[in-house]
Motif scaffolding. Sequence first.
Motif, mmCIF file in Angstrom:
data_model
loop_
_atom_site.group_PDB
_atom_site.id
_atom_site.type_symbol
_atom_site.label_atom_id
_atom_site.label_comp_id
_atom_site.label_asym_id
_atom_site.label_seq_id
_atom_site.Cartn_x
_atom_site.Cartn_y
_atom_site.Cartn_z
ATOM 1 N N THR A 50 40.411 39.907 38.390
ATOM 2 C CA THR A 50 41.149 38.901 37.626
ATOM 3 C C THR A 50 42.644 39.191 37.609
ATOM 4 N N LYS A 51 43.026 40.443 37.430
ATOM 5 C CA LYS A 51 44.442 40.813 37.392
ATOM 6 C C LYS A 51 45.131 40.469 38.716
ATOM 7 N N THR A 52 44.468 40.738 39.823
ATOM 8 C CA THR A 52 45.028 40.422 41.141
ATOM 9 C C THR A 52 45.184 38.921 41.307
ATOM 10 N N ILE A 53 44.166 38.168 40.927
ATOM 11 C CA ILE A 53 44.217 36.705 41.019
ATOM 12 C C ILE A 53 45.386 36.168 40.201
ATOM 13 N N ASN A 54 45.541 36.655 38.988
ATOM 14 C CA ASN A 54 46.636 36.201 38.134
ATOM 15 C C ASN A 54 47.995 36.517 38.753
ATOM 16 N N ASN A 55 48.129 37.701 39.356
ATOM 17 C CA ASN A 55 49.382 38.054 40.034
ATOM 18 C C ASN A 55 49.651 37.111 41.198
ATOM 19 N N TYR A 56 48.621 36.793 41.961
ATOM 20 C CA TYR A 56 48.773 35.874 43.096
ATOM 21 C C TYR A 56 49.203 34.484 42.624
ATOM 22 N N ILE A 57 48.593 34.008 41.551
ATOM 23 C CA ILE A 57 48.937 32.683 41.021
ATOM 24 C C ILE A 57 50.383 32.673 40.528
ATOM 25 N N ILE A 58 50.817 33.754 39.905
ATOM 26 C CA ILE A 58 52.208 33.855 39.447
ATOM 27 C C ILE A 58 53.161 33.781 40.636
ATOM 28 N N ILE A 59 52.856 34.511 41.703
ATOM 29 C CA ILE A 59 53.693 34.494 42.909
ATOM 30 C C ILE A 59 53.773 33.080 43.475
ATOM 31 N N ILE A 60 52.634 32.421 43.574
ATOM 32 C CA ILE A 60 52.595 31.060 44.132
ATOM 33 C C ILE A 60 53.388 30.096 43.247
ATOM 34 N N ASN A 61 53.193 30.175 41.935
ATOM 35 C CA ASN A 61 53.911 29.283 41.014
ATOM 36 C C ASN A 61 55.422 29.499 41.080
ATOM 37 N N LYS A 62 55.853 30.760 41.149
ATOM 38 C CA LYS A 62 57.284 31.043 41.241
ATOM 39 C C LYS A 62 57.855 30.486 42.540
ATOM 40 N N PHE A 63 57.117 30.616 43.614
ATOM 41 C CA PHE A 63 57.582 30.088 44.899
ATOM 42 C C PHE A 63 57.697 28.570 44.842
ATOM 43 N N MET A 64 56.726 27.925 44.235
ATOM 44 C CA MET A 64 56.762 26.464 44.141
ATOM 45 C C MET A 64 57.941 26.004 43.282
ATOM 46 N N LYS A 65 58.243 26.729 42.216
ATOM 47 C CA LYS A 65 59.413 26.390 41.397
ATOM 48 C C LYS A 65 60.691 26.593 42.216
ATOM 49 N N TYR A 66 60.735 27.643 43.011
ATOM 50 C CA TYR A 66 61.898 27.902 43.870
ATOM 51 C C TYR A 66 62.097 26.749 44.858
ATOM 52 N N ILE A 67 61.006 26.304 45.467
ATOM 53 C CA ILE A 67 61.090 25.190 46.423
ATOM 54 C C ILE A 67 61.629 23.941 45.731
#
Length: 86
Positions: A50-67
Amino acid sequence: DDEIMDEKAESTYEKYRLVLTKFIESIENEEVSKKDMIAYKQSMQKKYATKTINNYIIIINKFMKYIELVEVDAYSMYFKNLLMMI
């Protein structure tokens, strides 16, 4: 100390690239929907903690906000240039 920070930063960027590449390969359309995010999260639940999944989702969300910010800046520059031509 700077050398250690550079190495850490490079490994962080490499992790981000890996996470984003896996996500991009998992989506079927050009535009990402909430449905895509849910499906990707569900597919990760079979492989990761779960911790890894949450970290991955955070990375993806931050990238999408950057885009989104980059796109807004690009449109802003386009309209500013357009207005200067008038």
